[in-house]
Design an enzyme around this catalytic site. Structure first.
Site, PDB file in Angstrom:
ATOM      1  N   GLU A 101       0.796  -1.230   0.000  1.00 16.16           N
ATOM      2  CA  GLU A 101       0.000   0.000   0.000  1.00 16.16           C
ATOM      3  C   GLU A 101       0.826   1.277   0.000  1.00 16.16           C
ATOM      4  O   GLU A 101       0.893   1.981  -0.972  1.00 16.16           O
ATOM      5  CB  GLU A 101      -0.934  -0.015   1.222  1.00 16.16           C
ATOM      6  CG  GLU A 101      -2.275   0.591   0.923  1.00 16.16           C
ATOM      7  CD  GLU A 101      -3.254   0.356   2.071  1.00 16.16           C
ATOM      8  OE1 GLU A 101      -4.275   1.040   2.083  1.00 16.16           O
ATOM      9  OE2 GLU A 101      -2.981  -0.484   2.949  1.00 16.16           O
ATOM     10  N   ASP A 134       4.328  -4.896  14.997  1.00 16.40           N
ATOM     11  CA  ASP A 134       2.991  -5.226  15.506  1.00 16.40           C
ATOM     12  C   ASP A 134       2.606  -6.681  15.290  1.00 16.40           C
ATOM     13  O   ASP A 134       1.878  -7.254  16.096  1.00 16.40           O
ATOM     14  CB  ASP A 134       1.931  -4.334  14.829  1.00 16.40           C
ATOM     15  CG  ASP A 134       1.964  -2.903  15.350  1.00 16.40           C
ATOM     16  OD1 ASP A 134       2.769  -2.619  16.255  1.00 16.40           O
ATOM     17  OD2 ASP A 134       1.194  -2.068  14.841  1.00 16.40           O
ATOM     18  N   GLY A 153      -8.542  -1.875  19.917  1.00 16.45           N
ATOM     19  CA  GLY A 153      -7.367  -2.729  19.736  1.00 16.45           C
ATOM     20  C   GLY A 153      -7.092  -3.064  18.284  1.00 16.45           C
ATOM     21  O   GLY A 153      -7.747  -2.557  17.375  1.00 16.45           O
ATOM     22  N   HIS A 157      18.084  24.963  34.498  1.00 12.34           N
ATOM     23  CA  HIS A 157      16.974  25.769  35.012  1.00 12.34           C
ATOM     24  C   HIS A 157      16.786  26.993  34.127  1.00 12.34           C
ATOM     25  O   HIS A 157      17.770  27.581  33.685  1.00 12.34           O
ATOM     26  CB  HIS A 157      17.301  26.214  36.445  1.00 12.34           C
ATOM     27  CG  HIS A 157      16.299  27.176  37.014  1.00 12.34           C
ATOM     28  ND1 HIS A 157      15.086  26.758  37.519  1.00 12.34           N
ATOM     29  CD2 HIS A 157      16.310  28.535  37.132  1.00 12.34           C
ATOM     30  CE1 HIS A 157      14.411  27.823  37.933  1.00 12.34           C
ATOM     31  NE2 HIS A 157      15.130  28.916  37.703  1.00 12.34           N
ATOM     32  N   ALA A 178      -4.394   4.506  23.726  1.00 10.82           N
ATOM     33  CA  ALA A 178      -3.784   5.695  23.105  1.00 10.82           C
ATOM     34  C   ALA A 178      -4.595   6.216  21.922  1.00 10.82           C
ATOM     35  O   ALA A 178      -4.872   7.411  21.825  1.00 10.82           O
ATOM     36  CB  ALA A 178      -2.355   5.378  22.681  1.00 10.82           C
ATOM     37  N   ILE A 231       1.307   2.048   8.189  1.00  8.82           N
ATOM     38  CA  ILE A 231       0.201   2.699   8.897  1.00  8.82           C
ATOM     39  C   ILE A 231       0.715   3.882   9.705  1.00  8.82           C
ATOM     40  O   ILE A 231       0.170   4.976   9.664  1.00  8.82           O
ATOM     41  CB  ILE A 231      -0.526   1.692   9.836  1.00  8.82           C
ATOM     42  CG1 ILE A 231      -1.276   0.631   9.020  1.00  8.82           C
ATOM     43  CG2 ILE A 231      -1.487   2.417  10.783  1.00  8.82           C
ATOM     44  CD1 ILE A 231      -2.435   1.127   8.204  1.00  8.82           C
ATOM     45  N   GLU A 285     -14.949   2.764  28.331  1.00  9.01           N
ATOM     46  CA  GLU A 285     -13.795   1.876  28.550  1.00  9.01           C
ATOM     47  C   GLU A 285     -14.238   0.646  29.344  1.00  9.01           C
ATOM     48  O   GLU A 285     -14.850   0.764  30.396  1.00  9.01           O
ATOM     49  CB  GLU A 285     -12.693   2.635  29.307  1.00  9.01           C
ATOM     50  CG  GLU A 285     -11.515   1.797  29.768  1.00  9.01           C
ATOM     51  CD  GLU A 285     -10.844   0.993  28.650  1.00  9.01           C
ATOM     52  OE1 GLU A 285     -10.784  -0.242  28.787  1.00  9.01           O
ATOM     53  OE2 GLU A 285     -10.406   1.596  27.655  1.00  9.01           O
TER      54      GLU A 285
END
Length: 464
Positions: free
Chosen positions: A37, A310, A270, A443, A183, A42, A203
Site C-alpha cells: 500500500e 505489531d 485494539g 533551570h 492511546a 500505517i 472503557e
C-alpha cells in the site's frame, strides 16, 4: 519467470520493515522490500504522524482560546476542519515520499504488491502489472496490524469510524462516542473534544488509559472530565442501532444497559495482526490470536524467517518495531544483537494533557515482589510550567528500595512525551537514584521536575 535473488527480503515497509531494510543495506546486504500500500506503513500514513499533526492543530486552537491569559488578543477564533485534515495529509505525504528517497539512497529495491511465501526462502509478489518471484536466505515479516472490529460495531465510514475515517472525517461530530480509551481512542477523543464535539468515552476496564499507572489514569480522567468529556469506566457497548443520521448505543454499565444517541462513533478497541494470506501456517509458523510467536530475537522457529513490529505482539509501538528491525539486520549479519526489553520501551499518548511512561507501574513493581520507594512532583511546583501556563501535571518515579534501580517512571502534563526519554536513557544505562540525584538539571526547565521526583522518593525534595 526467473526468480530474482537477494540476501534479504522484507515484507512490509512500515517503521519496522523500512528500518530493517536500511540497516541491512548499511551492512552490505542486497535487500528488497515488498509493500502492498504505502511506504511508511500505517504509522506514517494513517497513524502516529498524521494524528500528531491533527492534535497539534487542536492544541493551537486550545491555546488561541487562552490568549487573554497571556496578555494577547484573538477574536473570532474558529477552525476549518478540511484545512486541518489537508495539513495532516500533507505532513504524512511528505514523510512517505522521504521513505522512497531513503530506499533509493540505500539501494534497496522496492516492489509494490501483495506478498506470499510459497516455500522457505521464496516470496511471490502479485502486483497490478504482473508479479515477481524472489529468493533470499532470510525473510523479515513486518506486515503490521489493522483495527480490530467487534461484531455489531463494524465501521461504515459514515456513522461508525475507525482511525482511518477519523483522520479524514466526512463531517465534524457534534455528539461523539469513542469506544476504547487506549492511546488511539483517547487521542481522537482529545482532538474532537477540543474542537467542540460533545464527547463520551467508554472503557471496558476499570480506568482510562488502562496500561498506565493507576495514579496517572486517575489524574487523566479528572483532566478529561474538566474539559467536558464524559468518561464511562467498567462499561461495554453491547450494540449499535443505526438509523438515519443517528446511532443509538446500548451501553452496559455494571449489568444495567443504558441507551444513548450519537451522530458519530469511533471504534478503537485494539488491533489484529496482518497474518492472513502469507502462507505462514503452511511454513509451520506458530500464530497466537493473530500474532506470530517469536523468541526474543524475533525468530519464528522457521529457519531464516523473522517477524518484527505489531505482527510479533505487544507493545504495539513504532519505535519498538524500528529497534527490532535494526536488531534482526544485525543478527543476520552476524553482529552482536541486543534483544528488545518490553519494559524498557516508553509509551507516549498525545492527548491533552500528554501522558508518557517507561518501566513498571507501582502495582506491577509490587506484584513482582520489589520493595519500592516512590517519588512524585507536581507541575505546579515548577517555574517553567507556571511560566508556560501549564501547571496541570505530575511526574512519578518508582525505585527498588534495595538497589536504587529506577523501576518505572510515569508522567502526565505538557511535553512529557519528550521528557520521558531522560528516564529511558537512565534505565538503559542502569542508572541508580544516586546518579540521578547527582545530575545537574538545567533551570528553568520542565526536566527539573524529573530531578525533584527522584529526590522526593528519598525524602530530599526541595521545591515542595
Amino acid at each position: 519467470m526467473a526468480a530474482k535473488s537477494f540476501d534479504l527480503i522484507v515484507i512490509g515497509a512500515g517503521p519496522g520493515g523500512y528500518v530493517a531494510a536500511i540497516r541491512a543495506a548499511q551492512l552490505g546486504m542486497k535487500v528488497v522490500i515488498v509493500e502492498r500500500e504505502h511506504l511508511g506503513g500505517i504509522c506514517l500514513n494513517w497513524g502516529c504522524i498524521p494524528t500528531k499533526a491533527m492534535l497539534r492543530s487542536s492544541e493551537v486552537f486550545h491555546l488561541m482560546h487562552r490568549a487573554k491569559e497571556f496578555g494577547l488578543k484573538a477574536d473570532g477564533i474558529g477552525y476549518d476542519l478540511d484545512a486541518v485534515v489537508k495539513r495532516s495529509r500533507k505532513v504524512a505525504g511528505q514523510l512517505s515520499g522521504g521513505i522512497g528517497h531513503l530506499m533509493k539512497k540505500n539501494k534497496v529495491t522496492v516492489f509494490m504488491g501483495e506478498a506470499t511465501i510459497p516455500a522457505k526462502g521464496k516470496v511471490s509478489v502479485k502486483a497490478d502489472k504482473g508479479g515477481e518471484e524472489l529468493t533470499a536466505k532470510n525473510i523479515v515479516l513486518a506486515t503490521g496490524a489493522r483495527a480490530r472490529e467487534l461484531p455489531g460495531l463494524e465501521a461504515d465510514g459514515k456513522l461508525v469510524w475507525t482511525y482511518k475515517h477519523a483522520l479524514q472525517p466526512a463531517h465534524m461530530p457534534k455528539k461523539l462516542l469513542v469506544i476504547g480509551s487506549g492511546a488511539i481512542g483517547i487521542e481522537f477523543a482529545s482532538f474532537y473534544n477540543t474542537l467542540g464535539a460533545d464527547t463520551t468515552v467508554v472503557e471496558v476496564m476499570d480506568r482510562v488509559l488502562p496500561v498506565e499507572d493507576a495514579e496517572i489514569s486517575a489524574f487523566a480522567k479528572k483532566s478529561f472530565e474538566k474539559q467536558g468529556m464524559k468518561i464511562m469506566q467498567k462499561a461495554m457497548v453491547k450494540k449499535l442501532d443505526r438509523k438515519g443520521d443517528t446511532v443509538t448505543a446500548h451501553i452496559d454499565v455494571g449489568g444495567k444497559v443504558e441507551t444513548m444517541d450519537f451522530d458519530t462513533v469511533i471504534s478503537a478497541v485494539g488491533i489484529v495482526g496482518n497474518v492472513e494470506g502469507l502462507g505462514l501456517e503452511e511454513l509451520g509458523v506458530k500464530i497466537d490470536r493473530t500474532h506470530v510467536i517469536t523468541d526474543e530475537y524475533c525468530r519464528t522457529g522457521v529457519d531464516g524467517l523473522y517477524a518484527i513490529g505489531d505482527i510479533a505482539g505487544a507493545p504495539w509501538l513504532a519505535h519498538k518495531a524500528s529497534h527490532e528491525g535494526v536488531m534482526v539486520a544485525d543478527l543476520i549479519a552476524g553482529k552482536h544483537a541486543h534483544p528488545v526489553k518490553p519494559e524498557s520501551i516508553a509509551g507516549c499518548t498525545y492527548c491533552h494533557p500528554q501522558v508518557a511512561s517507561v518501566g513498571y507501574t507501582e502495582a506491577k513493581a509490587k506484584e513482582l515482589g520489589y520493595e519500592i520507594k516512590v517519588g512524585r512532583f507536581p507541575f505546579i511546583g515548577n517555574g517553567k510550567a507556571i511560566a508556560l501556563g501549564e501547571e496541570n501535571g505530575l511526574i512519578k518515579t518508582i525505585f527498588d528500595a534495595k538497589t536504587g534501580e529506577l523501576l518505572g517512571a510515569h508522567m502526565i502534563g505538557a511535553e512529557v512525551t519528550e521528557l520521558i526519554q531522560g528516564y529511558v536513557v537512565g534505565r538503559q544505562l542502569e542508572t541508580t537514584e544516586e546518579d540521578l540525584m547527582n545530575t545537574v538539571f538545567p533551570h528553568p526547565t520542565l526536566s527539573e521536575m524529573m530531578h525533584e521526583s527522584v529526590l522526593d522518593a528519598y525524602d530530599r525534595v526541595i521545591h515542595m
